[in-house]
Structures are given as structure tokens and as C-alpha cells.
Scaffold this active site. Structure first.
Site, short mmCIF file in Angstrom:
data_model
loop_
_atom_site.label_atom_id
_atom_site.label_comp_id
_atom_site.label_asym_id
_atom_site.label_seq_id
_atom_site.Cartn_x
_atom_site.Cartn_y
_atom_site.Cartn_z
N LYS A 168 17.27 32.36 52.20
CA LYS A 168 16.22 31.97 53.12
C LYS A 168 15.54 33.21 53.67
CE LYS A 168 16.39 27.46 53.18
NZ LYS A 168 15.25 26.72 52.59
N ASP A 176 13.38 31.66 49.44
CA ASP A 176 12.63 30.49 49.94
C ASP A 176 12.15 30.80 51.36
OD1 ASP A 176 11.62 28.06 50.69
OD2 ASP A 176 13.52 26.98 50.57
N GLU A 188 9.90 30.73 46.55
CA GLU A 188 9.61 29.34 46.92
C GLU A 188 8.87 29.28 48.25
OE1 GLU A 188 12.83 26.57 46.23
OE2 GLU A 188 12.56 25.67 48.20
N ASP A 193 7.77 23.46 47.13
CA ASP A 193 8.87 22.59 47.61
C ASP A 193 8.27 21.53 48.53
OD1 ASP A 193 11.12 21.41 48.60
OD2 ASP A 193 11.86 23.13 49.70
N LYS A 216 13.58 17.15 44.62
CA LYS A 216 14.64 16.77 45.56
C LYS A 216 14.79 15.25 45.54
CE LYS A 216 14.31 20.73 48.64
NZ LYS A 216 13.98 21.25 49.98
N GLN A 229 18.02 19.10 50.07
CA GLN A 229 17.38 18.76 51.35
C GLN A 229 18.45 18.83 52.46
OE1 GLN A 229 13.83 16.59 50.95
NE2 GLN A 229 14.37 15.21 52.61
C1 MUC Z 1 14.66 24.03 51.33
O1 MUC Z 1 14.65 24.23 50.11
O2 MUC Z 1 13.64 24.25 51.93
C2 MUC Z 1 15.18 23.33 54.37
C3 MUC Z 1 14.32 22.44 54.92
C4 MUC Z 1 14.26 21.32 54.06
O3 MUC Z 1 13.59 20.30 54.19
O4 MUC Z 1 15.06 21.54 52.98
C5 MUC Z 1 15.77 22.73 53.18
C6 MUC Z 1 15.92 23.56 51.98
MG MG Z 2 12.56 25.05 50.07
#
Ligand code: MUC
Ligand code: MG
Length: 366
Positions: free
Chosen positions: A162, A191, A217, A242, A266, A294
Site C-alpha cells: 500500500k 496500490d 494500481e 481497481d 474482485k 476487498q
Molecule cells: C485494494 O486493493 O484497494 C482497500 C480498499 C478496498 O476497497 O479494497 C482494499 C484493497
Molecule cells: Mg486496490
């Protein structure tokens, strides 16, 4: 096999280690268990994880929309009338987690009725997936330590990092610390959850150009239309959409507009039915996909795994399948086990998993 009831059961399980990222944080799994019952006695389950900071859905909202809108529209249908169920649910534009959980719970019932696993019914490409672990915000040394522990304990060697903080250099330091700790063989991708501007993201990509990242991402918002297009055009690795690509139409818009060059699928937000539409759209256009997370518990992870293992394109990359490890407990009777960096699709019909009634009684909310 008539659908006789669709129940939305809210529950709360604490996280041992909260997950923090640019758009929010999660300290508890405040999810909704969806249970579909049929006249023949078959029961299907799926999980709806609300992500208010991303899609605006809340736990109370998911319960309300299922009880008040979706259940009345679907009860009485045959479980096999999936296209009618989809038509009725998709009249409602939002509420992706609520719609998806119903869709997947119905698939669970259908798999049981047909005597096959859902993963086989969807495509049956393989029986397992490599696992990618998502690392939330912390200090560089702490994130590197966590990654090392996850590798040593579970054999996982792919990490989604992240990013999206300020200053940009903090996240750059994190990626460098991870690379140093894990070595050249580990796969790392990042991401941003829309945390940076397009120019901050460009700056970060330049600083990180020698770290061997494989994917970038949602580094900046897709609504920063021209800045994002310029960033994506300059990006040497696939740029994953995403939260900007939650429906087939959004996927089309972002890909054709040059705002993404790969797609995160997702199941928590597009179920099995719309996830297949998104997958076929992406593969038809020659675009890579990754099975995203998610922030799912074990039931949600079992759904991602079923879908990911079902197809060649979704199983090509490691799937984001391990963040249930951050939770203090879970609902499944048989916990999912990551061995040698892989998760095997549970044996059995439907999703192949069952909900432990005692755990549900313990964690469910009034
Ligand atoms: C992601 O990939 O962003 C964080 C917020 C969300 O909605 O999913 C996660 C993971
Ligand atoms: Mg994401």
C-alpha cells in the site's frame, strides 16, 4: 429449486492488526453474511464486506437493501434463473457488495445442486492459486518485518504494497526496505488507493524505476482524467484499475480512455456473474487481470479463490488471498490453510465451505 429466503446477517469480528491504506482503515470485519435458502433444503452462503470509504456501502445499508429491495425481488425465482436475478438486482446502480454476495450464494446453491464445485462450474482451469499478501501502511522496517514473517510462515513471495502517503519518499523507502529484505526473487507491486496526484505518482514511479515493481494500481484518481491518462501512458508496467473499474461498463471506459492497462477483479463487488463478464471483456481486449482483495474474510477469500482458479487468465498471477490472516477469528468450520504460498480450492460441491453455527451465534449482531 425455488429460492425461499435470502437473509442478511450482520456480524463483527475484530482484526488483530488493523489494515491501513490511503483511502481508509479497517479495524473490524463489520461484514454481512448472506444466506440463500431453497425449497429443496439446499443453503448457500457468501459474504458482503462493506467498504464505506470506497463505495459508500455500510453494514446497515447492505442489510437494509437486501431485506427491503433485493430479497423481495428474488424470492420465488428458481435458483437457475440467474439472468433474471441479475436483471432485477442491476436495476439498482449501486450496492455492489450486497448484489455480489447474493449472486455468489446462489452459485453456491447451484454447485451443490449440480454436484460440482463452483470453481469447476465456472471454468475448472486449476485447483489452486498462488497467494499474494497485501501490506498495509506502517513504518518501512515494520512492513519489511511483516513481509519476512509472512514469507517464512506461509511461503508467500508476492506482496502488494500500500502506497499513496505523503511525503512520497516514505513509500519509496518502504519499497526499498522490502526489496532489501525479500531479495530479487520476491514479486512486489503497489496500490495507491487514489492517494497521490498524477504528478506525485509520476515522481514515485521515477524514484522507484530500479526496484523491479510489476504492477501499479490506482495510484491517483481516475477522475483526474487527463493527468491519469498521461501517467498511464508513461507507465512501463501494467497500470491496474481497481475501484475505478467495478462494472463491465467502467472497465470499457477506463481501458478505452487509456486510464488503465490491467484490471483488478474482485468477486466481493462483481460476484461470479459480473466478474465473468469483466474477465471476458479484459481477455477479449488482451488485457491482464489480477484477482483482488476487498479485505475479505475466509468466506470471501474462498469465493475469490473459486473464481481465480476457474480460469487461465485469473490464475496466471498470484491472487490477493491472505488478508484474513489479520483477523482474530472467522466463521468457517474448516479454516483455509495457506501452504507453500498456495491455497487449494476446498473439495466438495458448491463453494466447498461451511459456516460454523457456534461462531456465527457468537459474532452475529442483534
Ligand atoms: C485494494 O486493493 O484497494 C482497500 C480498499 C478496498 O476497497 O479494497 C482494499 C484493497
Ligand atoms: Mg486496490
Amino acid at each position: 429449486m425455488q429460492i425461499t429466503a435470502i437473509e442478511a446477517i450482520p456480524y463483527r469480528i475484530p482484526y488483530v492488526k488493523p489494515l491501513k491504506f490511503a483511502s481508509g482503515q479497517v479495524t473490524h470485519a463489520d461484514h454481512v453474511l448472506v444466506r440463500v435458502q431453497t425449497a429443496g433444503g439446499l443453503v448457500g452462503y457468501a459474504d458482503a464486506p462493506p467498504r464505506p470509504f470506497t463505495y459508500g456501502e455500510t453494514q446497515a445499508g447492505i442489510v437494509a437493501v437486501i431485506d427491503g429491495v433485493f430479497a423481495p425481488a428474488l424470492v420465488g425465482l428458481d435458483a437457475g434463473e440467474r439472468e433474471i436475478a441479475k436483471q432485477r438486482m442491476h436495476r439498482t446502480v449501486g450496492n455492489p457488495a450486497a448484489k455480489s454476495a447474493i449472486d455468489m450464494a446462489v452459485w453456491d446453491v447451484l454447485g451443490q445442486a449440480w454436484g460440482v464445485s463452483v470453481s469447476r462450474a465456472l471454468g475448472g482451469f486449476t485447483d489452486r492459486m498462488r497467494v499474494c499478501h497485501m501490506l498495509g501502511f506502517d513504518e518501512p522496517a515494520a512492513m519489511a518485518r511483516e513481509a519476512r514473517e509472512i514469507t517464512d510462515r506461509y511461503g508467500i513471495s508476492t506482496f502488494k504494497v500500500k502506497v499513496g502517503r505523503r511525503p512520497v519518499e516514505l513509500d519509496v523507502e518502504v519499497v526499498r526496505a522490502l526489496r532489501k529484505t525479500l531479495g530479487d526473487k520476491a514479486e512486489l507491486y503497489m496500490d495507491g488507493n487514489r492517494g497521490w496526484t498524477a504528478s506525485e505518482a509520476q515522481y514515485a514511479l521515477d524514484l522507484l524505476s530500479d526496484t523491479g515493481l510489476t504492477l501499479a494500481e490506482e495510484l491517483c484518481p481516475a477522475d483526474d482524467v487527463l493527468g491519469r491518462r498521461r501517467l498511464v501512458a508513461n507507465c512501463r508496467m501494467p497500470f491496474v484499475g481497481d475501484e475505478s473499474v467495478t462494472t463491465p461498463a467502467e472497465v470499457t471506459r477506463e481501458l478505452l480512455g487509456g486510464s488503465a492497462t490491467a484490471i483488478s477483479i474482485k468477486t466481493a463487488r462483481s460476484g461470479f456473474t459480473s466478474s465473468q463478464e469483466i474477465l471476458h471483456l479484459a481477455t477479449g481486449l488482451g488485457v491482464e487481470v489480477v484477482m483482488g482483495n476487498q479485505i475479505d474474510g475466509q468466506l470471501g477469500t474462498a469465493c475469490t479463490l473459486a473464481f481465480g482458479a476457474a480460469h487461465e487468465a485469473t490464475s496466471a498471477r498470484a491472487g490477493e488471498l491472505s488478508n484474513f490472516l489479520d483477523m482474530a477469528d472467522d466463521l468457517l468450520t474448516e479454516p483455509l490453510r495457506i501452504v507453500d504460498g498456495e491455497l487449494a480450492v476446498p473439495a466438495g460441491t458448491g463453494l466447498g465451505v461451511s459456516v460454523d453455527p457456534d461462531k456465527l451465534a457468537h459474532y452475529r449482531l442483534a
